[in-house]
Design an enzyme around this catalytic site. Structure first.
Site, PDB file in Angstrom:
ATOM      1  N   GLY A  79       0.730  -1.031   0.205  1.00 41.26           N
ATOM      2  CA  GLY A  79       0.032  -0.019  -0.016  1.00 41.26           C
ATOM      3  C   GLY A  79       0.924   1.115   0.114  1.00 41.26           C
ATOM      4  O   GLY A  79       1.987   1.028  -0.050  1.00 41.26           O
ATOM      5  N   ARG A 106       3.673   5.969   2.010  1.00 41.63           N
ATOM      6  CA  ARG A 106       4.180   7.594   2.212  1.00 41.63           C
ATOM      7  C   ARG A 106       3.732   8.383   1.015  1.00 41.63           C
ATOM      8  O   ARG A 106       4.269   9.287   0.443  1.00 41.63           O
ATOM      9  CB  ARG A 106       5.648   7.666   2.369  1.00 41.63           C
ATOM     10  CG  ARG A 106       6.432   7.173   1.109  1.00 41.63           C
ATOM     11  CD  ARG A 106       7.939   7.426   1.211  1.00 41.63           C
ATOM     12  NE  ARG A 106       8.736   6.660   0.365  1.00 41.63           N
ATOM     13  CZ  ARG A 106      10.062   6.975   0.320  1.00 41.63           C
ATOM     14  NH1 ARG A 106      10.511   8.189   1.086  1.00 41.63           N
ATOM     15  NH2 ARG A 106      10.769   6.240  -0.476  1.00 41.63           N
ATOM     16  N   LYS A 115       4.162  12.542  -2.443  1.00 47.44           N
ATOM     17  CA  LYS A 115       5.062  11.619  -1.821  1.00 47.44           C
ATOM     18  C   LYS A 115       6.002  12.069  -0.815  1.00 47.44           C
ATOM     19  O   LYS A 115       6.669  12.805  -1.028  1.00 47.44           O
ATOM     20  CB  LYS A 115       6.097  10.825  -2.911  1.00 47.44           C
ATOM     21  CG  LYS A 115       6.654   9.824  -2.557  1.00 47.44           C
ATOM     22  CD  LYS A 115       7.530   9.211  -3.803  1.00 47.44           C
ATOM     23  CE  LYS A 115       8.235   7.905  -3.310  1.00 47.44           C
ATOM     24  NZ  LYS A 115       9.012   7.197  -4.483  1.00 47.44           N
ATOM     25  N   ASP A 156       8.152   5.945   8.454  1.00 46.31           N
ATOM     26  CA  ASP A 156       7.665   7.422   8.844  1.00 46.31           C
ATOM     27  C   ASP A 156       6.752   8.081   7.814  1.00 46.31           C
ATOM     28  O   ASP A 156       6.363   9.370   8.001  1.00 46.31           O
ATOM     29  CB  ASP A 156       8.728   8.191   9.381  1.00 46.31           C
ATOM     30  CG  ASP A 156       9.876   8.448   8.245  1.00 46.31           C
ATOM     31  OD1 ASP A 156       9.469   7.873   6.977  1.00 46.31           O
ATOM     32  OD2 ASP A 156      11.018   9.026   8.581  1.00 46.31           O
ATOM     33  N   GLY A 157       6.733   7.419   6.563  1.00 47.50           N
ATOM     34  CA  GLY A 157       5.860   8.254   5.706  1.00 47.50           C
ATOM     35  C   GLY A 157       6.521   9.475   5.184  1.00 47.50           C
ATOM     36  O   GLY A 157       5.923  10.220   4.365  1.00 47.50           O
ATOM     37  N   ARG A 179       3.323  13.828  -7.440  1.00 41.78           N
ATOM     38  CA  ARG A 179       3.435  13.132  -8.662  1.00 41.78           C
ATOM     39  C   ARG A 179       2.185  13.184  -9.390  1.00 41.78           C
ATOM     40  O   ARG A 179       1.011  13.096  -8.634  1.00 41.78           O
ATOM     41  CB  ARG A 179       3.748  11.582  -8.443  1.00 41.78           C
ATOM     42  CG  ARG A 179       4.783  11.518  -7.429  1.00 41.78           C
ATOM     43  CD  ARG A 179       5.336  10.090  -7.529  1.00 41.78           C
ATOM     44  NE  ARG A 179       4.796   9.136  -6.974  1.00 41.78           N
ATOM     45  CZ  ARG A 179       4.892   7.983  -6.585  1.00 41.78           C
ATOM     46  NH1 ARG A 179       6.228   7.401  -6.960  1.00 41.78           N
ATOM     47  NH2 ARG A 179       4.162   7.224  -5.904  1.00 41.78           N
ATOM     48  N   ASP A 217       4.707  -4.341  -7.135  1.00 42.90           N
ATOM     49  CA  ASP A 217       4.066  -3.055  -6.716  1.00 42.90           C
ATOM     50  C   ASP A 217       4.641  -1.921  -7.364  1.00 42.90           C
ATOM     51  O   ASP A 217       4.260  -0.665  -7.342  1.00 42.90           O
ATOM     52  CB  ASP A 217       4.123  -2.879  -4.996  1.00 42.90           C
ATOM     53  CG  ASP A 217       5.804  -2.996  -4.602  1.00 42.90           C
ATOM     54  OD1 ASP A 217       6.216  -4.038  -4.973  1.00 42.90           O
ATOM     55  OD2 ASP A 217       6.029  -2.243  -4.000  1.00 42.90           O
ATOM     56  N   ASN A 218       5.779  -1.833  -8.165  1.00 45.65           N
ATOM     57  CA  ASN A 218       6.352  -0.755  -8.864  1.00 45.65           C
ATOM     58  C   ASN A 218       6.133  -0.732 -10.315  1.00 45.65           C
ATOM     59  O   ASN A 218       6.995  -0.238 -11.029  1.00 45.65           O
ATOM     60  CB  ASN A 218       7.622  -0.778  -8.403  1.00 45.65           C
ATOM     61  CG  ASN A 218       7.875  -0.327  -6.969  1.00 45.65           C
ATOM     62  OD1 ASN A 218       7.107   0.213  -6.308  1.00 45.65           O
ATOM     63  ND2 ASN A 218       9.055  -0.466  -6.485  1.00 45.65           N
TER      64      ASN A 218
HETATM   65  P1  AMP Z   1       9.154   0.949  -2.902  1.00 46.64           P
HETATM   66  O1  AMP Z   1       9.237  -0.623  -3.181  1.00 46.64           O
HETATM   67  O2  AMP Z   1      10.332   1.602  -2.509  1.00 46.64           O
HETATM   68  O3  AMP Z   1       8.175   1.540  -3.932  1.00 46.64           O
HETATM   69  O4  AMP Z   1       8.274   0.945  -1.421  1.00 46.64           O
HETATM   70  C1  AMP Z   1       7.881  -0.161  -0.933  1.00 46.64           C
HETATM   71  C2  AMP Z   1       6.700  -0.245   0.121  1.00 46.64           C
HETATM   72  O5  AMP Z   1       7.297   0.587   1.159  1.00 46.64           O
HETATM   73  C3  AMP Z   1       5.499   0.680  -0.395  1.00 46.64           C
HETATM   74  O6  AMP Z   1       4.395   0.105   0.291  1.00 46.64           O
HETATM   75  C4  AMP Z   1       6.023   1.944   0.229  1.00 46.64           C
HETATM   76  O7  AMP Z   1       5.065   3.146   0.339  1.00 46.64           O
HETATM   77  C5  AMP Z   1       6.648   1.660   1.492  1.00 46.64           C
HETATM   78  N1  AMP Z   1       7.729   2.726   1.907  1.00 46.64           N
HETATM   79  C6  AMP Z   1       8.742   3.051   1.423  1.00 46.64           C
HETATM   80  N2  AMP Z   1       9.418   4.094   2.303  1.00 46.64           N
HETATM   81  C7  AMP Z   1       8.493   4.476   3.274  1.00 46.64           C
HETATM   82  C8  AMP Z   1       8.516   5.447   4.118  1.00 46.64           C
HETATM   83  N3  AMP Z   1       9.724   6.275   4.383  1.00 46.64           N
HETATM   84  N4  AMP Z   1       7.303   5.415   5.209  1.00 46.64           N
HETATM   85  C9  AMP Z   1       6.490   4.478   4.923  1.00 46.64           C
HETATM   86  N5  AMP Z   1       6.176   3.461   3.913  1.00 46.64           N
HETATM   87  C10 AMP Z   1       7.412   3.438   3.040  1.00 46.64           C
HETATM   88 MG    MG Z   2       6.711   1.487  -4.357  1.00 47.04          MG
END
Ligand code: AMP
Ligand code: MG
Length: 549
Positions: free
Chosen positions: A115, A118, A138, A150-151, A208, A289-290
């Site tokens: 989900g 952040r 973001k 921390d989002g 974004r 997810d990306n």
């Molecule tokens: P990513 O593969 O980098 O796109 O992120 C994988 C997952 O980790 C996604 O669900 C992101 O929303 C979550 N995520 C990454 N960095 C943070 C953050 N600093 N705070 C909260 N969720 C994060």
């Molecule tokens: Mg992602």
């Protein structure tokens, strides 16, 4: 296009079809009394949630073209109430903020619910052409999907996401866009090297923009939970919103439409992979997810552009073990991800034949797109008689054998080859001399064997060019229109990041200007067309990046 530009985000036409058409989490965290706690969210596609205010928002960069497309005056983005809205400090009328629910396979393993941890979508704007654009912040603070994080987002990664979104757009690579980059005035603590030395860094928020942020993993999550009702709702909405031509006249989304949806996602992703290969882009984190259902590049993290041609290169330190997401493996990984996507849709289908047929189209589509983009880079046409099976051109295949043999700059090599005048008899000599001085990082690696392999390959290119008989000037113009001279190389971003962090944002603005016109050579920009300097060879932020962002 909208003729008159407005100067207030709230004055745009908001039409929040995602939150209207998809099932909401009954917990409504837009309510300031509702605690924002990480949790599993079942039976819902999103949770309404509020951005967490920041100390001192200030607009650093904005995309004029994108603002114009949305009907906004870009200069007004630096003023209120826009800055506050782009920092998450104010929710304007028309907005309906929420975080999306999705899952994904990370590095080949099922990771369950992920989900928007952040990212907080503000809602959707309809432009003058009637197209929807979702705006998403973001780094706007925690959501129910933040798990233990921390989002937030740091300035360095936000600069990288902003610049690359816009750079890719101007390179002609499908991508999410970036409207704004705002510094928050707050620090964010990150352990950049994962070595136990966490330190505060400036925080930032990127806004974004994309027609949809639905990912392949959006479909995997309900299927993993056996929630076929939710899967059906999510799939039908995705088709209605993003592939409306597949909806039947009576408004139904049939099995045939679902199969056609998968086919289109497969075809678009295949073309995207050829585009990434064309510009030397390495995404770095190609988890399911990306990957977007629109076949656009999404989620810029530890990405990079090739400096020297190394098919095994990935900038992502987390992937140094298996190098799953290395440059040359990306087309294969996308195929694997698409198979996870198609599998997730099986519960909606009577059998698997149509889904399999859609997937079977992936590698042929990729090969065709690769052939088309690579021959265009070389400034030659595609002639069936030049290919061994209608799909592979030995001129291209053999060049890719040659390129990694010694350290060779990817971008400069193609810029040179695509426009070289090879019609006249000294063409090969001159081109070789230009290559020898311009593209090799370590000329001492050029032994007789490699030199003669290069020269005989150049002879073959020259023969082809002569056989086609295109005017040199025309060939040069066409080559220069597909081979960028200026690229958002990691070390250029790093220079701009270092300066911005130290308080000088001028290099950042200049770099943004440069990457908005990557194909036209301009005086005074030699620095941006250069090979990777020695200091950047193994520097963090340049050849290596962590996911800590
Ligand atoms: P990513 O593969 O980098 O796109 O992120 C994988 C997952 O980790 C996604 O669900 C992101 O929303 C979550 N995520 C990454 N960095 C943070 C953050 N600093 N705070 C909260 N969720 C994060
Ligand atoms: Mg992602």
């Amino acid at each position: 296009m909208t003729d008159t530009l407005v100067n207030d985000l709230a004055a745009l036409e908001w039409d929040n079809r995602y939150t209207r058409d998809l099932p909401a989490d009954p917990v409504d965290a837009l309510d300031p009394e509702e605690p924002i706690l990480p949790r599993q969210v079942t039976g819902a596609s999103f949770t309404r949630t509020r951005p967490t205010p920041v100390a001192a928002p200030r607009l650093v960069l904005a995309s004029g073209e994108l603002a114009g497309r949305l009907g906004l005056d870009v200069d007004a983005l630096a003023t209120e109430p826009n800055v506050s809205a782009l920092a998450g400090n104010t929710v304007l009328p028309g907005m309906d903020p929420f975080a999306m629910n999705y899952g994904g396979h990370q590095f080949g393993n099922w990771a369950g619910q992920l989900g928007d941890g952040r990212a907080i979508a503000l809602g959707e704007i309809v432009d003058g052409d009637g197209d929807h654009h979702m705006l998403q912040l973001k780094g706007a603070g925690p959501t129910p999907y933040s798990r233990r994080a921390d989002g937030r987002a740091v300035l360095r990664s936000s600069i990288r996401e902003f610049l690359c979104s816009e750079a890719m757009f101007h390179l002609g690579v499908p991508t999410t866009r970036a409207l704004s980059l705002v510094r928050t005035g707050d620090d964010v603590v990150r352990d950049m090297f994962y070595d136990g030395n966490a330190a505060p860094e400036p925080g930032a928020i990127v806004c974004r923009v994309a027609p949809s942020f639905v990912r392949l993993g959006t479909f995997e999550l309900p299927t993993s939970r056996g929630d076929t009702d939710l899967l059906r709702t999510v799939t039908e909405a995705a088709i209605r919103h993003s592939y409306p031509h597949l909806v039947a006249d009576d408004g139904a989304v049939t099995e045939t439409a679902i199969a056609a949806f998968v086919t289109e996602v497969v075809q678009r992703t295949a073309r995207l992979m050829a585009d990434w290969m064309r510009v030397g882009f390495v995404h770095g984190v190609m988890n399911t997810d990306n990957l977007s259902i629109l076949g656009v590049t999404i989620d810029y993290g530890p990405y990079g552009f090739l400096d020297d041609v190394d098919p095994d290169w990935t900038p992502n330190t987390t992937d140094f073990g298996q190098r799953r997401y290395r440059y040359a493996n990306q087309p294969r990984v996308a195929g694997w991800n698409l198979a996870r996507f198609a599998s997730a849709l099986v519960p909606l289908m009577d059998g698997t034949d149509e889904l399999q047929a859609a997937l079977d189209g992936y590698f042929p589509a990729y090969s065709d797109a690769f052939l088309a983009t690579q021959t265009a880079k070389l400034g030659v046409g595609v002639r069936p008689e030049d290919t061994d099976d209608g799909r592979h051109d030995p001129l291209v295949t053999d060049l890719w054998e040659l390129l990694p043999k010694v350290e060779t700059d990817f971008t400069r090599t193609f810029r040179l080859l695509g426009s070289a005048d090879l019609i006249d008899t000294d063409g090969v000599d001159r081109t070789w001399d230009a290559l020898a001085t311009d593209v090799f990082y370590r000329p001492e690696q050029l032994d007789d064997e490699i030199t003669s392999a290069w020269r005989s390959w150049l002879e073959r290119l020259a023969e082809r060019v002569r056989a086609e008989g295109r005017e040199p000037a025309e060939r040069q113009a066409a080559g220069d229109a597909v081979n960028p001279i200026y690229l958002l190389r990691n070390w250029l971003s790093q220079e701009a990041i270092d300066a911005a962090t130290a308080g000088d944002e001028e290099p950042l603005r200049r770099l943004f200007d440069v990457v908005r016109d990557p194909f036209t050579e301009r005086a005074g920009l030699e620095h941006y067309a250069g090979r990777r300097p020695d200091w950047a060879r193994n520097a963090p932020g340049c050849s290596t990046l962590s996911c800590s962002s």
